[in-house]
Structures are given as C-alpha cells and as structure tokens.
Design an enzyme around this catalytic site. Structure first.
Site, PDB file in Angstrom:
ATOM      1  N   LYS A  29      -4.060   1.670   6.342  1.00 11.64           N
ATOM      2  CA  LYS A  29      -3.351   1.654   7.381  1.00 11.64           C
ATOM      3  C   LYS A  29      -2.857   2.926   7.549  1.00 11.64           C
ATOM      4  O   LYS A  29      -3.004   3.586   8.603  1.00 11.64           O
ATOM      5  CB  LYS A  29      -2.170   0.565   7.690  1.00 11.64           C
ATOM      6  CG  LYS A  29      -1.812   0.635   9.029  1.00 11.64           C
ATOM      7  CD  LYS A  29      -0.575  -0.568   9.097  1.00 11.64           C
ATOM      8  CE  LYS A  29       0.206  -0.468  10.412  1.00 11.64           C
ATOM      9  NZ  LYS A  29       1.703  -0.828  10.180  1.00 11.64           N
TER      10      LYS A  29
ATOM     11  N   ASP B  59      -1.983  -3.390  13.292  1.00 12.09           N
ATOM     12  CA  ASP B  59      -0.756  -3.590  12.928  1.00 12.09           C
ATOM     13  C   ASP B  59      -0.070  -4.978  13.613  1.00 12.09           C
ATOM     14  O   ASP B  59      -1.105  -5.539  14.212  1.00 12.09           O
ATOM     15  CB  ASP B  59       0.430  -2.678  13.588  1.00 12.09           C
ATOM     16  CG  ASP B  59       0.644  -2.663  15.052  1.00 12.09           C
ATOM     17  OD1 ASP B  59       0.031  -3.191  15.748  1.00 12.09           O
ATOM     18  OD2 ASP B  59       1.886  -2.082  15.305  1.00 12.09           O
TER      19      ASP B  59
END
Ligand code: SF4
Length: 227
Positions: A134, A152
């Site tokens: 991420k 997310d």
C-alpha cells in the site's frame, strides 16, 4: 428475496465496464480537490509521510512532520540521531518504535542502493524495509508512476457498493479494480473514492439522496431512486 433484489439492482445499473468512465468523470467533477491529504515538499518527505500514516490520520501526520521535516532533510539525518530521539520525534503518530525501525531501515537502503534518492518503481520501493504494497502504491502513484491501485477502507467500501468487486481481501480488490479502471486513472481513482467516501458515501448511512452516482450504483438506497 435479498439475492433477487441484488440481481435486479445490478441489472438496473448495467455492467461495470460501461459504468466506470462516467463514475470517474462524475467524481472528478464533484471532487476536483481530491488529492493526497499529506503535506510534503519532495520525494523523501512523501515517502516518510506515507510510512508514518499507517494506523493514524493524515492530519496527525502533518502535525508531526511540520517540525520533523525541518530537522530531518536528508536520509542521513534519520540515521545520524540516536534511535530514541527519532522515536520521540515521531511518537505522536503511534507505533513509533516500529515506524522508527522501518524509517531507519528504509533510509539505509536508500543510501546503499539508490544514491539517497527515492526510487519510482513499485518493485524498487518494495525493497525498502517497512514499505508494504500500500505504501509503495501511494508513493509510486504520487510520483507519477502508478503501477497499482491503492486500496484503503474507503476504497474497499465504495468499490463493493459500486459493484466493482465482490472481494474483501485488498489484494483481490486491487486486482478487480485494475481490470476495470482505465490505467490513466489508477493514481487518482483512490483519491476520488476516498473523498467521496468521506463526504457522501459514508460508512454507516450513505447520503444516496445527494450522490452523483445514484443511477450508476447498485447499492443506492431504493427510497432515493429516481422515477
Ligand atoms: S448511491 Fe449511495 S451507496 Fe452508491 S455510491 Fe452513492 S452514496 Fe454510496
């Protein structure tokens, strides 16, 4: 009953491949200010900010980095101070021990393998200790080299509601999104979903009545459907 309702909703809005372009266009018009909320002035500050943002808010990170980036300007600076001093300086972002370890490890590899410069490719970013997929995705996207789509909690929720994925696992959601979102939109797509998720499609009771995607969304509340 519930299943037939879901099928009916999917039929109403049509296939995701037909909807994705208008979804992106309408979100762009609705949230022209949708960009990363972290404050940074260069690649190194971007990397450190994103690493600090794990498990805390962007507002909190910005508050800490305001002073941090005055004191730490180069990768060497993070290694020049005692560990405890860096821990203290980032304490307010939480998980400060682990984050200190990750940042120092990343700075060491930056100096040893990348001449002190933040690499742009996802694979190179992933070689930095403490940089997970991420973080690497966020950094690469901001540097203009999006090679994936950041997932997310907002991106997951909205992708599911919009019928772009049926998965729960972020890696599988990213794969589903990569198949449908045009590559040119990979970097901004998460920002659009995040801002729409904060302002309109909130977790508990989405504001479908004021949502620009209502006719494109299989999860739109039935009581606000036009016609
Ligand atoms: S119509 Fe409702 S559920 Fe669908 S994206 Fe908009 S706010 Fe979210």
């Amino acid at each position: 009953m519930a299943r037939s309702y879901v099928r009916e909703a999917r039929r109403r809005v049509g296939p995701k491949s037909d909807r994705i372009v208008p979804v992106v266009e309408r979100l762009l018009a609705e949230h022209p200010d949708a960009t990363i909320a972290l404050t940074f002035r260069n690649d190194l500050e971007l990397l450190v900010s994103v690493m600090l943002s794990a498990q805390t808010t962007d507002v909190n990170v910005n508050r800490v980095t305001k002073d941090l980036f005055v004191k730490y300007r180069r990768p060497e600076d993070y290694l020049a101070v005692p560990v405890e001093e860096l821990e203290r300086d980032i304490y307010a972002t939480g998980f400060y021990r682990q984050k200190t370890r990750s940042i120092r490890g990343a700075m060491r590899v930056l100096l040893e393998e990348f001449d002190g410069e933040v690499p742009r490719g996802l694979d190179e970013l992933l070689r930095l200790p403490g940089v997970a997929r991420k973080t690497a995705n966020v950094v690469a996207s901001e540097l203009g080299h999006a090679q994936g789509i950041v997932v997310d909690t907002h991106v997951r929720r909205l992708s599911q509601r919009l019928g772009l994925t049926r998965n729960e696992d972020p890696v599988k959601i990213e794969r589903d999104l990569q198949r449908v979102v045009p590559r040119a939109d990979w970097a901004r797509f998460p920002h659009l979903l995040i801002w729409h998720g904060r302002r309109v499609c909130v977790a508990r009771r989405p504001h479908c009545e004021s949502c620009v995607l209502v006719d494109l969304c299989p999860a739109a509340r039935i009581d606000v459907m036009p016609g």
